[in-house]
Design a protein around this motif. Structure first.
Motif, PDB file in Angstrom:
ATOM      1  N   GLY A  26      63.084  70.360  73.951  1.00 47.49           N
ATOM      2  CA  GLY A  26      63.086  69.095  73.235  1.00 47.49           C
ATOM      3  C   GLY A  26      61.948  68.168  73.605  1.00 47.49           C
ATOM      4  N   ILE A  27      61.064  68.626  74.499  1.00 48.34           N
ATOM      5  CA  ILE A  27      59.882  67.850  74.871  1.00 48.34           C
ATOM      6  C   ILE A  27      58.657  68.759  74.815  1.00 48.34           C
ATOM      7  CG2 ILE A  27      61.081  66.199  76.355  1.00 48.34           C
ATOM      8  CD1 ILE A  27      60.110  67.862  78.779  1.00 48.34           C
ATOM      9  N   ILE A  28      57.485  68.133  74.757  1.00 45.96           N
ATOM     10  CA  ILE A  28      56.252  68.905  74.918  1.00 45.96           C
ATOM     11  C   ILE A  28      56.043  69.021  76.415  1.00 45.96           C
ATOM     12  CG2 ILE A  28      53.802  69.077  74.375  1.00 45.96           C
ATOM     13  CD1 ILE A  28      54.347  67.255  71.967  1.00 45.96           C
ATOM     14  N   PHE A  29      56.553  70.100  76.967  1.00 50.43           N
ATOM     15  CA  PHE A  29      56.681  70.236  78.414  1.00 50.43           C
ATOM     16  C   PHE A  29      55.353  70.016  79.122  1.00 50.43           C
ATOM     17  CE2 PHE A  29      58.840  71.598  82.158  1.00 50.43           C
ATOM     18  CZ  PHE A  29      57.920  72.333  82.898  1.00 50.43           C
ATOM     19  N   ARG A  30      54.284  70.608  78.605  1.00 51.60           N
ATOM     20  CA  ARG A  30      52.999  70.556  79.300  1.00 51.60           C
ATOM     21  C   ARG A  30      52.450  69.132  79.394  1.00 51.60           C
ATOM     22  NH1 ARG A  30      51.917  72.532  74.186  1.00 51.60           N
ATOM     23  NH2 ARG A  30      50.446  71.283  72.952  1.00 51.60           N
ATOM     24  N   ASP A  31      52.971  68.218  78.599  1.00 48.72           N
ATOM     25  CA  ASP A  31      52.487  66.840  78.579  1.00 48.72           C
ATOM     26  C   ASP A  31      53.284  65.901  79.481  1.00 48.72           C
ATOM     27  OD1 ASP A  31      51.530  66.751  75.041  1.00 48.72           O
ATOM     28  OD2 ASP A  31      50.502  67.533  76.825  1.00 48.72           O
ATOM     29  N   ASN A  32      54.247  66.461  80.215  1.00 50.48           N
ATOM     30  CA  ASN A  32      55.140  65.620  81.000  1.00 50.48           C
ATOM     31  C   ASN A  32      55.139  65.964  82.476  1.00 50.48           C
ATOM     32  OD1 ASN A  32      57.076  63.816  79.171  1.00 50.48           O
ATOM     33  ND2 ASN A  32      56.625  65.714  78.082  1.00 50.48           N
ATOM     34  N   ALA A  33      55.141  64.921  83.303  1.00 52.95           N
ATOM     35  CA  ALA A  33      55.442  65.119  84.716  1.00 52.95           C
ATOM     36  C   ALA A  33      56.929  65.430  84.855  1.00 52.95           C
ATOM     37  CB  ALA A  33      55.097  63.863  85.504  1.00 52.95           C
ATOM     38  N   MET A  34      57.271  66.176  85.885  1.00 49.50           N
ATOM     39  CA  MET A  34      58.655  66.562  86.130  1.00 49.50           C
ATOM     40  C   MET A  34      59.009  66.233  87.581  1.00 49.50           C
ATOM     41  SD  MET A  34      59.614  67.889  83.221  1.00 49.50           S
ATOM     42  CE  MET A  34      61.174  68.623  83.712  1.00 49.50           C
ATOM     43  N   ALA A  49      60.896  65.591  94.943  1.00 47.30           N
ATOM     44  CA  ALA A  49      59.547  66.096  94.690  1.00 47.30           C
ATOM     45  C   ALA A  49      59.186  65.863  93.234  1.00 47.30           C
ATOM     46  CB  ALA A  49      59.461  67.588  95.002  1.00 47.30           C
ATOM     47  N   GLY A  50      57.893  65.797  92.969  1.00 45.09           N
ATOM     48  CA  GLY A  50      57.427  65.619  91.607  1.00 45.09           C
ATOM     49  C   GLY A  50      56.146  66.395  91.384  1.00 45.09           C
ATOM     50  N   ILE A  51      55.915  66.761  90.131  1.00 42.28           N
ATOM     51  CA  ILE A  51      54.693  67.473  89.773  1.00 42.28           C
ATOM     52  C   ILE A  51      54.138  66.865  88.496  1.00 42.28           C
ATOM     53  CG2 ILE A  51      55.952  69.316  88.539  1.00 42.28           C
ATOM     54  CD1 ILE A  51      53.763  71.250  89.674  1.00 42.28           C
ATOM     55  N   ASN A  73      54.229  76.286  82.427  1.00 38.46           N
ATOM     56  CA  ASN A  73      54.217  75.655  81.109  1.00 38.46           C
ATOM     57  C   ASN A  73      54.537  76.643  79.994  1.00 38.46           C
ATOM     58  OD1 ASN A  73      53.610  73.170  82.234  1.00 38.46           O
ATOM     59  ND2 ASN A  73      51.411  73.335  81.858  1.00 38.46           N
ATOM     60  N   ALA A  74      54.253  77.918  80.209  1.00 35.28           N
ATOM     61  CA  ALA A  74      54.566  78.925  79.194  1.00 35.28           C
ATOM     62  C   ALA A  74      56.072  79.122  79.052  1.00 35.28           C
ATOM     63  CB  ALA A  74      53.904  80.245  79.543  1.00 35.28           C
ATOM     64  N   LYS A  75      56.800  78.835  80.128  1.00 31.38           N
ATOM     65  CA  LYS A  75      58.252  79.009  80.118  1.00 31.38           C
ATOM     66  C   LYS A  75      58.994  77.674  80.056  1.00 31.38           C
ATOM     67  CE  LYS A  75      58.210  83.385  82.656  1.00 31.38           C
ATOM     68  NZ  LYS A  75      58.715  84.121  83.845  1.00 31.38           N
ATOM     69  N   ASN A  76      58.249  76.568  79.964  1.00 32.22           N
ATOM     70  CA  ASN A  76      58.875  75.235  79.941  1.00 32.22           C
ATOM     71  C   ASN A  76      59.842  75.055  81.108  1.00 32.22           C
ATOM     72  OD1 ASN A  76      57.474  74.806  77.603  1.00 32.22           O
ATOM     73  ND2 ASN A  76      59.249  74.576  76.274  1.00 32.22           N
ATOM     74  N   THR A  77      59.417  75.499  82.277  1.00 36.30           N
ATOM     75  CA  THR A  77      60.300  75.522  83.435  1.00 36.30           C
ATOM     76  C   THR A  77      59.592  74.948  84.655  1.00 36.30           C
ATOM     77  OG1 THR A  77      61.485  77.454  82.580  1.00 36.30           O
ATOM     78  CG2 THR A  77      61.706  76.991  84.930  1.00 36.30           C
ATOM     79  N   VAL A  78      60.344  74.167  85.413  1.00 36.22           N
ATOM     80  CA  VAL A  78      59.877  73.665  86.699  1.00 36.22           C
ATOM     81  C   VAL A  78      60.771  74.265  87.788  1.00 36.22           C
ATOM     82  CG1 VAL A  78      61.275  71.552  86.528  1.00 36.22           C
ATOM     83  CG2 VAL A  78      59.268  71.608  88.028  1.00 36.22           C
ATOM     84  N   TYR A  94      69.060  67.565  90.907  1.00 36.18           N
ATOM     85  CA  TYR A  94      68.882  67.231  89.497  1.00 36.18           C
ATOM     86  C   TYR A  94      67.411  67.300  89.112  1.00 36.18           C
ATOM     87  CZ  TYR A  94      73.552  65.155  89.861  1.00 36.18           C
ATOM     88  OH  TYR A  94      74.890  64.935  90.069  1.00 36.18           O
ATOM     89  N   CYS A  95      67.185  67.793  87.927  1.00 37.35           N
ATOM     90  CA  CYS A  95      65.869  67.780  87.303  1.00 37.35           C
ATOM     91  C   CYS A  95      65.749  66.511  86.465  1.00 37.35           C
ATOM     92  CB  CYS A  95      65.767  69.020  86.418  1.00 37.35           C
ATOM     93  SG  CYS A  95      64.202  69.269  85.613  1.00 37.35           S
ATOM     94  N   ASN A  96      64.554  65.950  86.415  1.00 31.87           N
ATOM     95  CA  ASN A  96      64.352  64.684  85.710  1.00 31.87           C
ATOM     96  C   ASN A  96      63.028  64.675  84.967  1.00 31.87           C
ATOM     97  OD1 ASN A  96      62.833  61.806  86.132  1.00 31.87           O
ATOM     98  ND2 ASN A  96      64.955  61.529  85.495  1.00 31.87           N
ATOM     99  N   VAL A  97      63.061  64.069  83.784  1.00 35.36           N
ATOM    100  CA  VAL A  97      61.820  63.815  83.048  1.00 35.36           C
ATOM    101  C   VAL A  97      61.944  62.467  82.346  1.00 35.36           C
ATOM    102  CG1 VAL A  97      62.560  64.963  80.924  1.00 35.36           C
ATOM    103  CG2 VAL A  97      60.127  64.786  81.430  1.00 35.36           C
ATOM    104  N   VAL A  98      60.841  61.761  82.306  1.00 33.20           N
ATOM    105  CA  VAL A  98      60.757  60.533  81.519  1.00 33.20           C
ATOM    106  C   VAL A  98      59.890  60.848  80.312  1.00 33.20           C
ATOM    107  CG1 VAL A  98      60.025  58.141  81.449  1.00 33.20           C
ATOM    108  CG2 VAL A  98      61.036  59.079  83.539  1.00 33.20           C
ATOM    109  N   SER A  99      60.488  60.753  79.139  1.00 30.09           N
ATOM    110  CA  SER A  99      59.766  61.091  77.916  1.00 30.09           C
ATOM    111  C   SER A  99      59.987  60.001  76.884  1.00 30.09           C
ATOM    112  CB  SER A  99      60.255  62.442  77.371  1.00 30.09           C
ATOM    113  OG  SER A  99      59.616  62.762  76.166  1.00 30.09           O
TER     114      SER A  99
END
Length: 115
Positions: A26-34, A49-51, A73-78, A94-99
């Motif tokens: 549901g997000i453009i994964f490669r464009d987001n910090a995780m 931790a963050g990437i 990024n190919a698997k949309n996975t951190v 927990y995994c987190n993203v701000v989008s």
């Protein structure tokens, strides 16, 4: 609809290792910090931790040198590789993203480290 699904938690002895995964949709994964956070019983949720979207990683002092965050990024996975685990690492992770200025969380995965 943004979804984050964590997996890989479990019970491990002190000194052991676990690898957590967080699959995003549901997000453009490669464009987001995780980020990874954790919450121990009776404690506030804390950042672990963050990437960045470019692959730069940062860590809380409590896990520096033991945990490694990475992304595919190919698997949309951190991922969060956790080595030399300690009983005080016991928590729900927990995994987190701000989008688009909204904060999204996964359902969490339990990590229990026995002494």
């Amino acid at each position: 609809q943004v979804q984050l699904v964590e997996s890989g938690g479990g019970l491990v002895q002190a000194g052991g290792s676990l690898r957590l995964s967080c699959a995003a949709s549901g997000i453009i994964f490669r464009d987001n910090a995780m980020d990874w956070y954790r919450q121990a019983p009776g404690k506030q949720r804390e950042w672990v931790a963050g990437i960045t979207k470019g692959g730069s990683a940062n860590y809380a002092d409590s896990v520096k040198g033991r945990f490694t965050i990475s992304r595919d990024n190919a698997k949309n996975t951190v991922y969060l590789q956790m080595n030399s685990l300690k009983p005080e690492d016991t928590a729900v992770y927990y995994c987190n993203v701000v989008s688009m200025a909204r904060n999204y969380w996964g359902q969490g995965t339990q990590v229990t480290v026995s002494s």
